[in-house]
Write an enzyme that holds these catalytic residues in place. Structure first.
Site, PDB file in Angstrom:
ATOM      1  N   VAL A   1      10.220   4.144  33.761  1.00 15.71           N
ATOM      2  CA  VAL A   1      11.393   4.612  34.407  1.00 15.71           C
ATOM      3  C   VAL A   1      12.204   5.483  33.177  1.00 15.71           C
ATOM      4  CG1 VAL A   1      13.597   4.099  35.348  1.00 15.71           C
ATOM      5  CG2 VAL A   1      11.687   2.710  36.134  1.00 15.71           C
TER       6      VAL A   1
ATOM      7  N   ARG B   1      11.931   0.421  20.982  1.00 15.30           N
ATOM      8  CA  ARG B   1      11.309  -0.737  19.868  1.00 15.30           C
ATOM      9  C   ARG B   1      10.551   0.079  18.837  1.00 15.30           C
ATOM     10  NH1 ARG B   1       9.223  -6.182  22.013  1.00 15.30           N
ATOM     11  NH2 ARG B   1       8.066  -4.724  23.447  1.00 15.30           N
TER      12      ARG B   1
ATOM     13  N   GLU C   1      22.574   1.598  41.758  1.00 15.32           N
ATOM     14  CA  GLU C   1      21.666   1.683  42.829  1.00 15.32           C
ATOM     15  C   GLU C   1      20.298   1.367  42.705  1.00 15.32           C
ATOM     16  OE1 GLU C   1      20.963   2.313  46.321  1.00 15.32           O
ATOM     17  OE2 GLU C   1      22.963   3.009  46.084  1.00 15.32           O
TER      18      GLU C   1
ATOM     19  N   GLY D   1      -3.086  -1.224  40.522  1.00 18.95           N
ATOM     20  CA  GLY D   1      -1.861  -1.020  39.937  1.00 18.95           C
ATOM     21  C   GLY D   1      -0.745  -1.484  40.728  1.00 18.95           C
TER      22      GLY D   1
ATOM     23  N   GLU E   1       1.207  -6.589  38.896  1.00 20.42           N
ATOM     24  CA  GLU E   1       1.183  -6.568  37.133  1.00 20.42           C
ATOM     25  C   GLU E   1      -0.009  -7.640  37.070  1.00 20.42           C
ATOM     26  OE1 GLU E   1       2.801  -5.048  35.110  1.00 20.42           O
ATOM     27  OE2 GLU E   1       4.375  -4.233  36.492  1.00 20.42           O
TER      28      GLU E   1
ATOM     29  N   ASP F   1      11.494 -11.747  41.922  1.00 23.63           N
ATOM     30  CA  ASP F   1      12.155 -10.421  41.951  1.00 23.63           C
ATOM     31  C   ASP F   1      13.032 -10.087  43.479  1.00 23.63           C
ATOM     32  OD1 ASP F   1      11.798  -7.324  41.249  1.00 23.63           O
ATOM     33  OD2 ASP F   1      11.161  -7.460  43.473  1.00 23.63           O
TER      34      ASP F   1
ATOM     35  N   LYS G   1      17.236  -9.519  44.002  1.00 20.30           N
ATOM     36  CA  LYS G   1      17.762  -8.242  44.704  1.00 20.30           C
ATOM     37  C   LYS G   1      18.533  -8.957  46.048  1.00 20.30           C
ATOM     38  CE  LYS G   1      13.750  -5.444  43.520  1.00 20.30           C
ATOM     39  NZ  LYS G   1      12.511  -4.840  43.879  1.00 20.30           N
TER      40      LYS G   1
ATOM     41  N   GLY H   1       8.519   2.334  41.104  1.00 16.10           N
ATOM     42  CA  GLY H   1       7.908   3.287  40.688  1.00 16.10           C
ATOM     43  C   GLY H   1       8.767   4.128  39.589  1.00 16.10           C
TER      44      GLY H   1
END
Length: 432
Positions: free
Chosen positions: A17, A48, A129, A187, A190, A201, A205, A306
């Site tokens: 991202v 890092r 957002e 893909g 994960e 997850d 949300k 994505g």
């Protein structure tokens, strides 16, 4: 007139991202300047391992987050994820009056109140957002466009990985393991898919959605969570036979009982009619169905994850925050005035689809029906399939408390005429 001073941006994280954020800031620099009213300048990127980011200018990279936050940046954009040390960094930025744009759903689901309080003290903005549903403009409509309405329900598909898996099972008849393997190969999942397939997850949300929709503080710990690992090919086939499909849903709704309101927030697989708008959401796409008193029914649909879609949402927030800096305005603050309590799952009204393997002899249905009556659970539909030595019995209930339904299923499983409770799944999206 003198040229306006640039809005200086610190970027924390430069993964999938973050790299897209850098690209968009570079490629769209003239347009962003026009939209904001001042240049938007990337002052530094905290990572890092700088040697692993050859795609961005080396002079922008730093491993010293504190020094970057203490510099004269105006906005901090965070796309690292996780709780600590990100929580500490963002609190430091907000306390110093620097506005924050974050895509961190886990942090917001646990510590949004603390972050908002820091933003209020300093007069900074907090925008997020990108934390839910990627590029889909969802949180701002809940937070701003529908601020004058009363939202009653938010129900949606907010995790692309699980939707890809369940869509594949529905389309091909594959089992869960096979569909997960395909999602990993392509893909969409994960290497460790736990956060997605176990519902963590989606639960984060859901907490954010409920907090915004119902003007109440809801944390991920208050969200009832179930994943999709137990969904079988037989469940998918049974749903098809009843004109339904199976989706992992995040459901947030107002529940009124005895004149008192509460908020039910839950994530679990559910059968929904194929005629429901969410049933047509396939692959890794997300969609959220919103119901409000005045506005009625709305659905928000699009790419929920994505690099580029999420970066699009981040840039939208960045433009809003930068405009506020230039014009001297402020974005919306936390709205938690309603303070509605979270309703325990056991007290939440739900419907069940129950598949039983039973002995094929007279009186079986009456024994099963008697257990439902004992727990005050009404049966909406029954389907029986006879075989040589046993039979299949499918029961769909009307709405009852989840605790009553679970107690009913537990007792049915102990009946001598019931060989096995094959599957239990909730039913959503239909009139009760």
């Amino acid at each position: 007139m003198p040229a306006p001073a640039p809005i200086k941006v610190a970027l924390l994280g430069c993964g999938t991202v973050g790299t897209e954020v850098v690209r968009l800031l570079t490629d769209q620099a003239p347009d962003l300047t026009a939209r904001v009213g001042a240049p938007v300048e990337l002052a530094g990127i905290a990572v890092r391992k700088p040697n692993k980011h050859r795609e961005v200018p080396a002079e922008l990279l730093t491993t010293d987050v504190d020094a970057l936050l203490e510099s004269d940046v105006d906005v901090v954009v965070e796309v690292i994820g996780g709780i600590e040390p990100v929580r500490t960094w963002l609190l430091k930025a907000l306390n110093a009056g620097k506005s924050v744009v974050t895509a961190n759903k886990a942090l917001l689901a646990e510590h949004s109140a603390e972050l908002f309080e820091a933003a209020d003290r300093s007069g900074a903005d907090l925008y997020f957002e990108a934390a839910v549903a990627g590029a889909i403009p969802l949180l701002r409509p809940l937070r701003e466009s529908l601020a004058g309405d009363r939202i009653t329900r938010v129900m949606g598909i907010v995790n692309g990985t699980t939707n890809f898996i369940l869509s594949g099972m529905d389309a091909t008849g594959a089992g869960y393991g096979e569909a997960l393997e395909e999602a990993t190969r392509l893909g969409y999942a994960e290497a460790d898919p736990t956060a997605d397939v176990d519902g963590f997850d989606a639960a984060s949300k859901a907490a954010i959605l409920a907090s915004l929709a119902f003007h109440s503080r809801v944390t991920a710990a208050e969200v009832h969570r179930e994943g999709i690992a137990s969904v079988s090919a037989a469940d998918i086939a049974a749903a098809k036979g009843l004109g339904r499909t199976v989706k992992l849903l995040a459901i947030c709704e107002r529940v009124t009982q005895g004149g008192a309101e509460s908020v039910s927030v839950r994530v679990h697989p559910a059968m929904i009619p194929r005629t429901h708008p969410l049933a047509g959401v396939h692959g890794a796409f997300n969609a959220v169905f919103v119901e409000a008193d005045a506005a009625g029914e709305m659905m928000f649909y699009g790419k929920g994850a994505g690099g580029a879609p999420t970066a699009s949402a981040v840039l939208g927030d960045l433009v809003a925050v930068a405009r506020n800096r230039v014009q001297g305005g402020r974005g919306p603050r936390e709205s938690a005035y309603a303070a509605l309590p979270a309703r325990p799952m056991g007290q939440t009204p739900t419907r069940y689809h129950i598949s039983l393997d039973v002995a094929d002899k007279p009186g079986v249905l009456s024994q099963v029906a008697a257990v439902f009556a004992e727990h005050d659970v009404s049966i909406a539909a029954v389907r029986q399939e006879g075989r040589v030595d046993d039979a299949g019995l499918v029961i769909v209930t009307h709405a009852a408390t989840d605790a009553a339904l679970r107690s009913t299923v537990d007792k049915i499983g102990g009946l001598p005429v019931v060989r096995e409770v094959v599957s239990v799944m909730r039913v959503e999206g239909e009139e009760t």
